[in-house]
Motif scaffolding. Structure first.
Motif, PDB file in Angstrom:
ATOM      1  N   LYS A  70      82.216  35.395  28.607  1.00  0.00           N
ATOM      2  CA  LYS A  70      83.068  34.873  29.680  1.00  0.00           C
ATOM      3  C   LYS A  70      82.277  34.707  30.974  1.00  0.00           C
ATOM      4  N   THR A  71      81.396  35.659  31.261  1.00  0.00           N
ATOM      5  CA  THR A  71      80.592  35.586  32.470  1.00  0.00           C
ATOM      6  C   THR A  71      79.610  34.425  32.392  1.00  0.00           C
ATOM      7  N   ASN A  72      79.066  34.197  31.204  1.00  0.00           N
ATOM      8  CA  ASN A  72      78.173  33.053  30.998  1.00  0.00           C
ATOM      9  C   ASN A  72      78.905  31.750  31.328  1.00  0.00           C
ATOM     10  N   MET A  73      80.148  31.633  30.881  1.00  0.00           N
ATOM     11  CA  MET A  73      80.940  30.437  31.142  1.00  0.00           C
ATOM     12  C   MET A  73      81.252  30.300  32.636  1.00  0.00           C
ATOM     13  N   LEU A  74      81.563  31.424  33.277  1.00  0.00           N
ATOM     14  CA  LEU A  74      81.855  31.392  34.711  1.00  0.00           C
ATOM     15  C   LEU A  74      80.644  30.932  35.517  1.00  0.00           C
ATOM     16  N   CYS A  75      79.468  31.400  35.118  1.00  0.00           N
ATOM     17  CA  CYS A  75      78.245  30.995  35.803  1.00  0.00           C
ATOM     18  C   CYS A  75      78.031  29.486  35.681  1.00  0.00           C
ATOM     19  N   ARG A  76      78.293  28.945  34.518  1.00  0.00           N
ATOM     20  CA  ARG A  76      78.094  27.511  34.299  1.00  0.00           C
ATOM     21  C   ARG A  76      79.150  26.674  35.023  1.00  0.00           C
ATOM     22  N   GLN A  77      80.365  27.202  35.107  1.00  0.00           N
ATOM     23  CA  GLN A  77      81.437  26.478  35.791  1.00  0.00           C
ATOM     24  C   GLN A  77      81.326  26.580  37.309  1.00  0.00           C
ATOM     25  N   ASN A  78      80.661  27.645  37.780  1.00  0.00           N
ATOM     26  CA  ASN A  78      80.499  27.879  39.216  1.00  0.00           C
ATOM     27  C   ASN A  78      79.031  28.178  39.502  1.00  0.00           C
ATOM     28  N   PRO A  79      78.180  27.167  39.370  1.00  0.00           N
ATOM     29  CA  PRO A  79      76.728  27.384  39.411  1.00  0.00           C
ATOM     30  C   PRO A  79      76.173  27.927  40.720  1.00  0.00           C
ATOM     31  N   HIS A  80      76.940  27.866  41.789  1.00  0.00           N
ATOM     32  CA  HIS A  80      76.438  28.358  43.065  1.00  0.00           C
ATOM     33  C   HIS A  80      76.936  29.773  43.379  1.00  0.00           C
ATOM     34  N   GLN A  81      77.669  30.363  42.451  1.00  0.00           N
ATOM     35  CA  GLN A  81      78.177  31.718  42.642  1.00  0.00           C
ATOM     36  C   GLN A  81      77.401  32.726  41.803  1.00  0.00           C
ATOM     37  N   CYS A  82      77.408  33.965  42.281  1.00  0.00           N
ATOM     38  CA  CYS A  82      76.764  35.067  41.558  1.00  0.00           C
ATOM     39  C   CYS A  82      77.860  35.976  41.021  1.00  0.00           C
ATOM     40  N   PHE A  83      77.735  36.400  39.774  1.00  0.00           N
ATOM     41  CA  PHE A  83      78.763  37.218  39.136  1.00  0.00           C
ATOM     42  C   PHE A  83      78.172  38.567  38.726  1.00  0.00           C
ATOM     43  N   GLN A  84      78.886  39.633  39.109  1.00  0.00           N
ATOM     44  CA  GLN A  84      78.438  40.985  38.782  1.00  0.00           C
ATOM     45  C   GLN A  84      79.088  41.454  37.486  1.00  0.00           C
ATOM     46  N   LEU A  85      78.329  42.235  36.735  1.00  0.00           N
ATOM     47  CA  LEU A  85      78.824  42.688  35.440  1.00  0.00           C
ATOM     48  C   LEU A  85      78.141  43.997  35.058  1.00  0.00           C
ATOM     49  N   THR A  86      78.929  44.937  34.537  1.00  0.00           N
ATOM     50  CA  THR A  86      78.376  46.177  33.997  1.00  0.00           C
ATOM     51  C   THR A  86      78.342  46.065  32.481  1.00  0.00           C
ATOM     52  N   LEU A  87      77.172  46.261  31.902  1.00  0.00           N
ATOM     53  CA  LEU A  87      76.992  46.107  30.457  1.00  0.00           C
ATOM     54  C   LEU A  87      76.352  47.353  29.864  1.00  0.00           C
ATOM     55  N   ARG A  88      76.748  47.647  28.617  1.00  0.00           N
ATOM     56  CA  ARG A  88      76.131  48.747  27.878  1.00  0.00           C
ATOM     57  C   ARG A  88      75.086  48.169  26.924  1.00  0.00           C
ATOM     58  N   LYS A  89      73.885  48.713  27.012  1.00  0.00           N
ATOM     59  CA  LYS A  89      72.785  48.273  26.163  1.00  0.00           C
ATOM     60  C   LYS A  89      72.457  49.363  25.140  1.00  0.00           C
ATOM     61  N   LEU A  90      72.388  48.975  23.881  1.00  0.00           N
ATOM     62  CA  LEU A  90      72.056  49.922  22.829  1.00  0.00           C
ATOM     63  C   LEU A  90      70.626  50.416  23.014  1.00  0.00           C
ATOM     64  N   ASN A  91      70.418  51.724  22.831  1.00  0.00           N
ATOM     65  CA  ASN A  91      69.080  52.277  23.039  1.00  0.00           C
ATOM     66  C   ASN A  91      68.294  52.457  21.745  1.00  0.00           C
ATOM     67  N   GLY A  92      68.890  52.064  20.617  1.00  0.00           N
ATOM     68  CA  GLY A  92      68.193  52.198  19.348  1.00  0.00           C
ATOM     69  C   GLY A  92      68.197  53.600  18.787  1.00  0.00           C
ATOM     70  N   LYS A  93      68.900  54.526  19.457  1.00  0.00           N
ATOM     71  CA  LYS A  93      68.956  55.923  19.023  1.00  0.00           C
ATOM     72  C   LYS A  93      70.387  56.368  18.767  1.00  0.00           C
ATOM     73  N   GLY A  94      71.271  55.401  18.596  1.00  0.00           N
ATOM     74  CA  GLY A  94      72.667  55.720  18.347  1.00  0.00           C
ATOM     75  C   GLY A  94      73.515  55.786  19.601  1.00  0.00           C
ATOM     76  N   GLY A  95      72.891  55.639  20.759  1.00  0.00           N
ATOM     77  CA  GLY A  95      73.612  55.668  22.025  1.00  0.00           C
ATOM     78  C   GLY A  95      73.402  54.381  22.794  1.00  0.00           C
ATOM     79  N   TYR A  96      73.665  54.440  24.093  1.00  0.00           N
ATOM     80  CA  TYR A  96      73.472  53.250  24.913  1.00  0.00           C
ATOM     81  C   TYR A  96      73.192  53.642  26.359  1.00  0.00           C
ATOM     82  N   THR A  97      72.595  52.712  27.085  1.00  0.00           N
ATOM     83  CA  THR A  97      72.410  52.868  28.519  1.00  0.00           C
ATOM     84  C   THR A  97      73.440  51.989  29.221  1.00  0.00           C
ATOM     85  N   ILE A  98      73.769  52.344  30.453  1.00  0.00           N
ATOM     86  CA  ILE A  98      74.721  51.564  31.236  1.00  0.00           C
ATOM     87  C   ILE A  98      73.931  50.803  32.288  1.00  0.00           C
ATOM     88  N   THR A  99      74.111  49.488  32.338  1.00  0.00           N
ATOM     89  CA  THR A  99      73.339  48.644  33.236  1.00  0.00           C
ATOM     90  C   THR A  99      74.243  47.805  34.117  1.00  0.00           C
TER      91      THR A  99
END
Length: 204
Positions: A70-99
């Motif tokens: 959804k954020t990817n679509m928002l960026c393309r529809q509003n190319p001059h705006q910046c969108f903030q997002l919190t994402l969890r990235k898998l760490n390869g050890k069964g857990g994740y980091t928060i970014t």
């Protein structure tokens, strides 16, 4: 990596390519990474250690796929705006980091959107501290409640009983005992006031 798509990102890459704090990524029109800075590759090497097709969702927590799209679509529809997002990235050890990320469309010299630029950083430690603070706050509030009901209430009952005794007919010996009880209760109440946890939220 696809060098041709990066010409308009050179100024950003020169700043963040060797950063050890910020991730810098560029997602192309196919949803694949066209650029990753060294810090991102190092952190998620298990998913991005070769030069093949680098899917932008390879290390992404499955529950975050939808909001990322959804954020990817928002960026393309509003190319001059910046969108903030919190994402969890898998760490390869069964857990994740928060970014935490800022995403913005990349616009070519011809005015066409050819991908999404993302700048992010790790907030896992911060979130862990916040969780710890929330746990401590809840614990302190629970302790304050128990102290109020399990300690202060019985003390108040004793004070009430002593007042009833004091209003009755007492000999001198009994009056002395009541006076000592009153003084002990007063001192005990003062001690409680000095160390009991108050039922307040330390976070305001």
């Amino acid at each position: 990596m696809k060098e041709a798509a990066l010409s308009t990102l050179d100024h950003i890459i020169s700043l963040l390519n060797t950063s050890e704090t910020y991730y810098l990524v560029f997602v192309d029109d196919n949803g694949n990474y066209a650029y990753l800075n060294d810090y991102f590759i190092e952190k998620y090497a298990i998913y991005y250690k070769d030069n093949g097709v680098q899917s932008a969702i390879a290390a992404l927590h499955p529950d975050d796929h939808s909001i990322c799209f959804k954020t990817n679509m928002l960026c393309r529809q509003n190319p001059h705006q910046c969108f903030q997002l919190t994402l969890r990235k898998l760490n390869g050890k069964g857990g994740y980091t928060i970014t935490q990320w800022d995403f913005k469309a990349n616009i070519t010299s011809e005015g066409r959107v050819n991908g999404i630029i993302g700048i992010g950083y790790d907030i896992t430690d911060f979130e862990s501290r916040q969780d710890h603070i929330r746990f401590l706050t809840s614990t302190l509030q629970d302790v304050a409640y128990k102290q109020s009901h399990l300690i202060r209430r019985p003390l108040a009952n004793i004070m009430g009983l002593v007042e009833i005794l004091d209003q009755g007919e007492l000999d001198n010996s009994s009056k002395d005992i009541v006076a000592m009880l009153k003084q002990s209760i007063k001192e005990l109440n003062h001690e409680f006031d000095s160390f009991l946890v108050k039922d307040e939220n330390p976070l305001g």
